[in-house]
Design a protein around this motif. Structure first.
Motif, PDB file in Angstrom:
ATOM      1  N   PHE A   1      -6.247  -5.848   1.766  1.00 31.85           N
ATOM      2  CA  PHE A   1      -7.649  -5.382   1.721  1.00 31.85           C
ATOM      3  C   PHE A   1      -7.053  -3.665   2.440  1.00 31.85           C
ATOM      4  CE2 PHE A   1     -11.568  -4.505   4.019  1.00 31.85           C
ATOM      5  CZ  PHE A   1     -12.015  -5.234   3.120  1.00 31.85           C
ATOM      6  N   THR A   2      -6.031  -3.040   3.132  1.00 29.80           N
ATOM      7  CA  THR A   2      -6.778  -1.693   3.602  1.00 29.80           C
ATOM      8  C   THR A   2      -6.525  -1.519   2.217  1.00 29.80           C
ATOM      9  OG1 THR A   2      -5.918  -2.613   5.800  1.00 29.80           O
ATOM     10  CG2 THR A   2      -5.495  -0.459   5.523  1.00 29.80           C
ATOM     11  N   PHE A   3      -4.686  -1.131   2.028  1.00 27.43           N
ATOM     12  CA  PHE A   3      -4.422  -0.402   0.590  1.00 27.43           C
ATOM     13  C   PHE A   3      -5.651  -0.673  -0.446  1.00 27.43           C
ATOM     14  CE2 PHE A   3      -0.157  -1.203   2.485  1.00 27.43           C
ATOM     15  CZ  PHE A   3      -0.116  -0.006   2.618  1.00 27.43           C
ATOM     16  N   GLY A   4      -6.120  -1.415  -0.955  1.00 25.67           N
ATOM     17  CA  GLY A   4      -7.187  -2.108  -1.167  1.00 25.67           C
ATOM     18  C   GLY A   4      -8.903  -0.630  -0.683  1.00 25.67           C
ATOM     19  N   ALA A   5      -8.811  -0.759   0.015  1.00 26.04           N
ATOM     20  CA  ALA A   5      -9.701   0.381   0.697  1.00 26.04           C
ATOM     21  C   ALA A   5      -9.426   1.675   0.276  1.00 26.04           C
ATOM     22  CB  ALA A   5     -10.579  -1.051   2.093  1.00 26.04           C
ATOM     23  N   VAL A   6      -8.580   1.506   0.944  1.00 24.87           N
ATOM     24  CA  VAL A   6      -8.236   2.881   0.373  1.00 24.87           C
ATOM     25  C   VAL A   6      -8.131   3.552  -0.745  1.00 24.87           C
ATOM     26  CG1 VAL A   6      -5.865   4.571   1.286  1.00 24.87           C
ATOM     27  CG2 VAL A   6      -7.301   3.055   2.878  1.00 24.87           C
TER      28      VAL A   6
ATOM     29  N   TYR B   1      -9.830   6.453   8.209  1.00 28.88           N
ATOM     30  CA  TYR B   1     -11.056   5.912   8.860  1.00 28.88           C
ATOM     31  C   TYR B   1     -11.382   4.631   7.811  1.00 28.88           C
ATOM     32  CZ  TYR B   1     -12.039  10.966  10.268  1.00 28.88           C
ATOM     33  OH  TYR B   1     -11.891  12.150  11.359  1.00 28.88           O
ATOM     34  N   THR B   2     -10.940   5.047   6.211  1.00 30.73           N
ATOM     35  CA  THR B   2     -11.186   3.767   5.499  1.00 30.73           C
ATOM     36  C   THR B   2      -9.986   2.531   6.515  1.00 30.73           C
ATOM     37  OG1 THR B   2     -12.086   4.580   4.231  1.00 30.73           O
ATOM     38  CG2 THR B   2     -10.712   2.390   3.398  1.00 30.73           C
ATOM     39  N   GLY B   3      -8.659   3.157   5.627  1.00 32.37           N
ATOM     40  CA  GLY B   3      -7.522   1.955   6.872  1.00 32.37           C
ATOM     41  C   GLY B   3      -8.201   1.603   8.213  1.00 32.37           C
ATOM     42  N   LEU B   4      -7.982   2.438   8.924  1.00 31.24           N
ATOM     43  CA  LEU B   4      -8.216   1.724  10.261  1.00 31.24           C
ATOM     44  C   LEU B   4      -9.727   0.885  10.468  1.00 31.24           C
ATOM     45  CD1 LEU B   4      -7.930   4.842  12.753  1.00 31.24           C
ATOM     46  CD2 LEU B   4      -6.466   3.364  12.069  1.00 31.24           C
TER      47      LEU B   4
ATOM     48  N   ALA C   1     -10.023   3.043  -3.529  1.00 33.69           N
ATOM     49  CA  ALA C   1     -11.045   2.553  -3.785  1.00 33.69           C
ATOM     50  C   ALA C   1     -11.604   3.740  -2.679  1.00 33.69           C
ATOM     51  CB  ALA C   1     -11.816   1.194  -3.735  1.00 33.69           C
ATOM     52  N   PHE C   2     -11.901   4.233  -1.587  1.00 33.16           N
ATOM     53  CA  PHE C   2     -12.449   4.947  -0.678  1.00 33.16           C
ATOM     54  C   PHE C   2     -11.736   6.418  -1.211  1.00 33.16           C
ATOM     55  CE2 PHE C   2     -14.701   1.588   1.344  1.00 33.16           C
ATOM     56  CZ  PHE C   2     -15.743   2.229   0.745  1.00 33.16           C
ATOM     57  N   GLY C   3     -10.376   6.611  -1.453  1.00 34.87           N
ATOM     58  CA  GLY C   3     -10.156   7.620  -1.735  1.00 34.87           C
ATOM     59  C   GLY C   3     -10.569   8.330  -3.141  1.00 34.87           C
ATOM     60  N   ILE C   4     -10.542   7.271  -4.144  1.00 33.05           N
ATOM     61  CA  ILE C   4     -10.675   7.891  -5.131  1.00 33.05           C
ATOM     62  C   ILE C   4     -12.537   8.312  -5.447  1.00 33.05           C
ATOM     63  CG2 ILE C   4     -11.922   6.423  -7.698  1.00 33.05           C
ATOM     64  CD1 ILE C   4      -9.126   4.958  -7.833  1.00 33.05           C
ATOM     65  N   ALA C   5     -13.001   7.351  -4.683  1.00 35.15           N
ATOM     66  CA  ALA C   5     -14.229   7.884  -4.379  1.00 35.15           C
ATOM     67  C   ALA C   5     -14.619   9.086  -4.219  1.00 35.15           C
ATOM     68  CB  ALA C   5     -15.308   6.443  -3.350  1.00 35.15           C
TER      69      ALA C   5
END
Length: 84
Positions: free
Chosen positions: A8-13, A67-70, A15-19
């Motif tokens: 979940f964390t890697f997916g979120a990181v 921030y996204t990872g945490l 996604a938000f990094g690309i955004a």
């Protein structure tokens, strides 16, 4: 069903990094439009045009990743705890 915190964390990181990268490209190539949109988003009429620098871009990207990872790890932790 338990969420996998690492996945979940890697997916979120990712996604938000690309955004963040896409947002930076919009600011670079459409500064007037993005300034207008940011002003509407922040309920402000006096948003100044930001200058994009490599250091600023990288510092912002690193912040988004951290921030996204945490936050996503904490979300999964709480989700799994409350689910029980």
């Amino acid at each position: 069903m338990e969420l996998n915190a690492k996945a979940f964390t890697f997916g979120a990181v990712a996604a938000f990094g690309i955004a963040y990268i896409v947002c930076t490209l919009f600011v670079l190539f459409l500064p007037d439009l993005t300034t207008q949109l940011a002003g509407w988003l922040m309920h402000s009429t006096s948003v100044e045009i930001a200058e994009i620098t490599l250091i600023g871009f990288l510092a912002g990207l690193i912040q988004v990743i951290i921030y996204t990872g945490l936050t996503s790890w904490f979300f999964v932790f709480l989700y799994n705890r409350f689910k029980k």
